[in-house]
Design a protein around this motif. Structure first.
Motif, PDB file in Angstrom:
ATOM      1  N   ILE A  50      15.057  11.348  21.390  1.00  0.00           N
ATOM      2  CA  ILE A  50      16.228  11.884  20.807  1.00  0.00           C
ATOM      3  C   ILE A  50      16.880  10.510  19.933  1.00  0.00           C
ATOM      4  CG2 ILE A  50      17.339  10.484  22.876  1.00  0.00           C
ATOM      5  CD1 ILE A  50      19.755  12.508  22.978  1.00  0.00           C
ATOM      6  N   LYS A  51      17.671  11.260  18.904  1.00  0.00           N
ATOM      7  CA  LYS A  51      18.306  10.079  17.901  1.00  0.00           C
ATOM      8  C   LYS A  51      19.365  10.997  17.333  1.00  0.00           C
ATOM      9  CE  LYS A  51      17.236   7.070  14.060  1.00  0.00           C
ATOM     10  NZ  LYS A  51      16.363   6.543  13.032  1.00  0.00           N
ATOM     11  N   GLY A  52      20.855  10.401  17.118  1.00  0.00           N
ATOM     12  CA  GLY A  52      21.773  10.966  16.305  1.00  0.00           C
ATOM     13  C   GLY A  52      22.887  10.325  16.016  1.00  0.00           C
TER      14      GLY A  52
ATOM     15  N   THR B 151      28.163  13.477  15.757  1.00  0.00           N
ATOM     16  CA  THR B 151      28.445  15.243  15.435  1.00  0.00           C
ATOM     17  C   THR B 151      27.042  15.570  15.419  1.00  0.00           C
ATOM     18  OG1 THR B 151      28.497  14.647  13.032  1.00  0.00           O
ATOM     19  CG2 THR B 151      30.531  14.694  14.337  1.00  0.00           C
ATOM     20  N   SER B 152      26.011  15.069  15.470  1.00  0.00           N
ATOM     21  CA  SER B 152      24.631  15.408  15.133  1.00  0.00           C
ATOM     22  C   SER B 152      23.441  14.708  16.246  1.00  0.00           C
ATOM     23  CB  SER B 152      24.238  15.259  13.758  1.00  0.00           C
ATOM     24  OG  SER B 152      22.801  15.776  13.299  1.00  0.00           O
ATOM     25  N   VAL B 153      22.475  15.408  16.873  1.00  0.00           N
ATOM     26  CA  VAL B 153      21.462  15.037  17.483  1.00  0.00           C
ATOM     27  C   VAL B 153      20.063  15.634  17.258  1.00  0.00           C
ATOM     28  CG1 VAL B 153      22.021  16.615  19.214  1.00  0.00           C
ATOM     29  CG2 VAL B 153      20.735  14.371  19.750  1.00  0.00           C
ATOM     30  N   ASP B 154      19.342  14.722  17.099  1.00  0.00           N
ATOM     31  CA  ASP B 154      17.661  15.230  16.845  1.00  0.00           C
ATOM     32  C   ASP B 154      17.055  15.011  18.185  1.00  0.00           C
ATOM     33  OD1 ASP B 154      18.421  15.503  14.280  1.00  0.00           O
ATOM     34  OD2 ASP B 154      17.443  13.655  13.409  1.00  0.00           O
ATOM     35  N   ILE B 155      16.259  15.802  18.428  1.00  0.00           N
ATOM     36  CA  ILE B 155      15.394  15.803  19.513  1.00  0.00           C
ATOM     37  C   ILE B 155      13.906  16.399  19.273  1.00  0.00           C
ATOM     38  CG2 ILE B 155      17.386  16.103  21.170  1.00  0.00           C
ATOM     39  CD1 ILE B 155      16.512  19.090  21.447  1.00  0.00           C
ATOM     40  N   ARG B 156      13.029  16.051  20.147  1.00  0.00           N
ATOM     41  CA  ARG B 156      11.823  16.371  19.985  1.00  0.00           C
ATOM     42  C   ARG B 156      10.998  16.436  21.365  1.00  0.00           C
ATOM     43  NH1 ARG B 156       7.867  11.471  17.565  1.00  0.00           N
ATOM     44  NH2 ARG B 156       8.887   9.870  18.389  1.00  0.00           N
ATOM     45  N   PHE B 157      10.035  17.603  21.325  1.00  0.00           N
ATOM     46  CA  PHE B 157       9.296  17.772  22.550  1.00  0.00           C
ATOM     47  C   PHE B 157       8.090  18.478  22.282  1.00  0.00           C
ATOM     48  CE2 PHE B 157      12.702  20.824  21.516  1.00  0.00           C
ATOM     49  CZ  PHE B 157      12.239  21.891  21.563  1.00  0.00           C
ATOM     50  N   LEU B 158       7.194  18.718  23.282  1.00  0.00           N
ATOM     51  CA  LEU B 158       5.894  19.654  23.206  1.00  0.00           C
ATOM     52  C   LEU B 158       6.113  21.013  23.435  1.00  0.00           C
ATOM     53  CD1 LEU B 158       3.306  16.703  24.313  1.00  0.00           C
ATOM     54  CD2 LEU B 158       3.855  17.159  21.990  1.00  0.00           C
TER      55      LEU B 158
ATOM     56  N   ARG C  34      17.482  19.585  15.071  1.00  0.00           N
ATOM     57  CA  ARG C  34      18.744  18.896  14.543  1.00  0.00           C
ATOM     58  C   ARG C  34      19.708  19.863  15.177  1.00  0.00           C
ATOM     59  NH1 ARG C  34      19.275  15.966   9.690  1.00  0.00           N
ATOM     60  NH2 ARG C  34      18.099  14.429  10.617  1.00  0.00           N
ATOM     61  N   LEU C  35      20.664  19.625  15.751  1.00  0.00           N
ATOM     62  CA  LEU C  35      21.869  20.386  16.267  1.00  0.00           C
ATOM     63  C   LEU C  35      22.965  19.647  16.053  1.00  0.00           C
ATOM     64  CD1 LEU C  35      19.905  20.507  19.358  1.00  0.00           C
ATOM     65  CD2 LEU C  35      21.453  22.364  19.507  1.00  0.00           C
ATOM     66  N   SER C  36      23.678  20.164  15.189  1.00  0.00           N
ATOM     67  CA  SER C  36      24.951  19.560  14.457  1.00  0.00           C
ATOM     68  C   SER C  36      26.099  20.511  14.230  1.00  0.00           C
ATOM     69  CB  SER C  36      24.548  18.945  13.066  1.00  0.00           C
ATOM     70  OG  SER C  36      23.967  20.079  12.173  1.00  0.00           O
TER      71      SER C  36
ATOM     72  N   THR D 150      26.485   2.641  30.034  1.00  0.00           N
ATOM     73  CA  THR D 150      27.572   2.502  29.347  1.00  0.00           C
ATOM     74  C   THR D 150      27.349   3.769  28.191  1.00  0.00           C
ATOM     75  OG1 THR D 150      26.385   1.190  27.641  1.00  0.00           O
ATOM     76  CG2 THR D 150      28.050   0.304  29.119  1.00  0.00           C
ATOM     77  N   TYR D 151      28.357   4.089  27.782  1.00  0.00           N
ATOM     78  CA  TYR D 151      28.462   5.284  26.541  1.00  0.00           C
ATOM     79  C   TYR D 151      28.931   4.869  25.130  1.00  0.00           C
ATOM     80  CZ  TYR D 151      27.432   8.954  29.988  1.00  0.00           C
ATOM     81  OH  TYR D 151      26.802   9.810  31.036  1.00  0.00           O
ATOM     82  N   THR D 152      27.835   5.332  24.216  1.00  0.00           N
ATOM     83  CA  THR D 152      28.341   4.694  22.862  1.00  0.00           C
ATOM     84  C   THR D 152      27.845   6.015  22.088  1.00  0.00           C
ATOM     85  OG1 THR D 152      27.839   3.143  21.258  1.00  0.00           O
ATOM     86  CG2 THR D 152      26.127   3.542  22.924  1.00  0.00           C
ATOM     87  N   ASP D 153      28.573   5.911  20.543  1.00  0.00           N
ATOM     88  CA  ASP D 153      28.025   6.738  19.781  1.00  0.00           C
ATOM     89  C   ASP D 153      26.931   6.228  18.902  1.00  0.00           C
ATOM     90  OD1 ASP D 153      29.577   5.394  18.308  1.00  0.00           O
ATOM     91  OD2 ASP D 153      30.797   6.813  17.484  1.00  0.00           O
ATOM     92  N   ALA D 154      26.833   5.012  18.954  1.00  0.00           N
ATOM     93  CA  ALA D 154      25.521   4.372  18.305  1.00  0.00           C
ATOM     94  C   ALA D 154      24.923   3.256  18.762  1.00  0.00           C
ATOM     95  CB  ALA D 154      26.530   3.669  17.104  1.00  0.00           C
ATOM     96  N   PRO D 155      23.903   4.077  19.664  1.00  0.00           N
ATOM     97  CA  PRO D 155      23.000   3.085  20.540  1.00  0.00           C
ATOM     98  C   PRO D 155      22.061   2.289  19.642  1.00  0.00           C
ATOM     99  CG  PRO D 155      22.861   5.488  21.446  1.00  0.00           C
ATOM    100  CD  PRO D 155      23.660   5.367  20.064  1.00  0.00           C
TER     101      PRO D 155
END
Length: 259
Positions: free
Chosen positions: A95-97, A100-107, A139-141, A188-193
Motif C-alpha cells: 500500500i502507498k498513497g 486523496t489517492s491510494v495504491d494497493i496490490r495483491f495476488l 489506484r483509488l483516487s 499514530t495516523y499520518t497522511d505521509a508515512p
C-alpha cells in the motif's frame, strides 16, 4: 288580486365571503402539497446519497481488505518474496498513497475470492473475478468529484479504462495508521508515512452531495462535517446552496499483513 312570488339568493357580500374562504382553503391545500412534495424530494435525495456513499465506502473497503492478499499456493512466502519491488512500491510494500489517492496490490485467487474495481476485462476471462495466480495493482483516487479505480502498470502509473465508483464527492481524505513499536497495531495516523511497510490501517472519509441543487431550503448557518481528521470540523455552506450533504467515515484494517 295579483300574487307576487318572492325570489331569494346570495347577496354580493355572501358571494365574496364564500369565494374568499374557498381561496384560503385552496391555498392551504396547495401549501400542504408543496411541503409534502418537498419532503418527498428531500427523502429521495437523502436515500440516494446514502446508497452512493455506502457503495463508495464498501468498494474502498473491499479493495483495502484485498491489499497484500496471497492465495493458497503462495501464502507461505514472506511479503518481500510475494511482492517484489514494482508498481511504484518497494519490496514487501502493498500500500502507498497520499491524502486523496491510494495504491494497493495483491495476488489473484483461483478460488474466486478476489475482484477488480476497474474496467480491466481485457485478457481476463473471469472478469470481474481475478483468478489468475499473478500480481494485480490498482489506484483509488478522487478526481473531478468522482471516486475512480484504475489499474496500475509496473511503473506505478494508471493505465486507461478507469472505473467511476461514485459521483458528487465534494471532500475526500485518507490518513494511514502506522505501527511504530512492531506490535502490528496502529500507534499514530499520518497522511505521509515514511515507511509504508509499517502501515496497518487506513482512515477514510468522504462527503457526498445530492445531485439536485433545489432540495435544501435557503437559510443561515447551514454546514456539514468535513473530512479534516481527527475532529471533522463544521464546514459552512452558502445560504443559497440547495444541495444536501452527508459525511461518511470509517477505519479499515489491512488484514493481509502478517509481517
Amino acid at each position: 288580486m295579483d300574487t307576487f312570488s318572492r325570489q331569494t339568493g346570495f347577496t354580493l357580500v355572501e358571494l365574496m365571503v364564500g369565494l374568499t374562504l374557498a381561496l384560503l382553503l385552496t391555498l392551504g391545500i396547495a401549501n400542504i402539497y408543496v411541503q409534502t412534495r418537498q419532503t418527498f424530494r428531500s427523502q429521495t435525495a437523502l436515500s440516494r446519497m446514502t446508497e452512493d456513499g455506502k457503495y463508495a465506502m464498501a468498494s474502498l473497503q473491499r479493495m483495502m481488505f484485498q491489499a497484500g492478499f496471497q492465495n493458497t499456493s503462495s501464502m507461505k512466502s514472506n511479503m518481500s518474496t510475494a511482492f517484489p519491488a514494482g508498481y511504484g512500491m518497494a519490496a514487501g510494500t502493498v500500500i502507498k498513497g497520499n491524502d486523496t489517492s491510494v495504491d494497493i496490490r495483491f495476488l489473484g485467487d483461483p478460488d474466486g475470492n478476489i475482484i477488480t474495481c476497474a474496467q480491466d476485462s481485457t485478457g481476463n476471462s473471469d472478469y470481474p473475478l481475478l483468478t489468475t495466480n499473478q500480481q494485480y495493482a490498482y489506484r483509488l483516487s478522487v478526481e473531478n468529484s468522482q471516486l475512480k479505480c484504475g489499474r496500475l502498470d509496473n511503473t506505478g502509473s494508471t493505465v486507461s479504462n478507469q472505473q467511476v465508483l461514485a459521483d458528487n464527492i465534494v471532500d475526500f481524505n485518507l490518513v494511514y495508521g502506522v505501527d511504530s513499536d512492531n506490535d502490528r497495531l496502529t500507534d499514530t495516523y499520518t497522511d505521509a508515512p515514511t515507511n509504508w511497510a509499517n502501515v496497518y490501517s487506513v482512515r477514510a472519509c468522504m462527503v457526498v452531495r445530492s445531485r439536485d441543487d433545489k432540495i435544501s431550503v435557503s437559510s443561515t448557518g447551514k454546514s456539514y462535517l468535513n473530512c479534516s481528521f481527527p475532529d471533522h470540523a463544521q464546514q459552512s455552506v452558502s445560504n443559497s446552496d440547495g444541495h444536501l450533504y452527508r459525511t461518511f467515515s470509517t477505519t479499515l484494517y489491512l488484514r493481509n499483513k502478517p509481517n
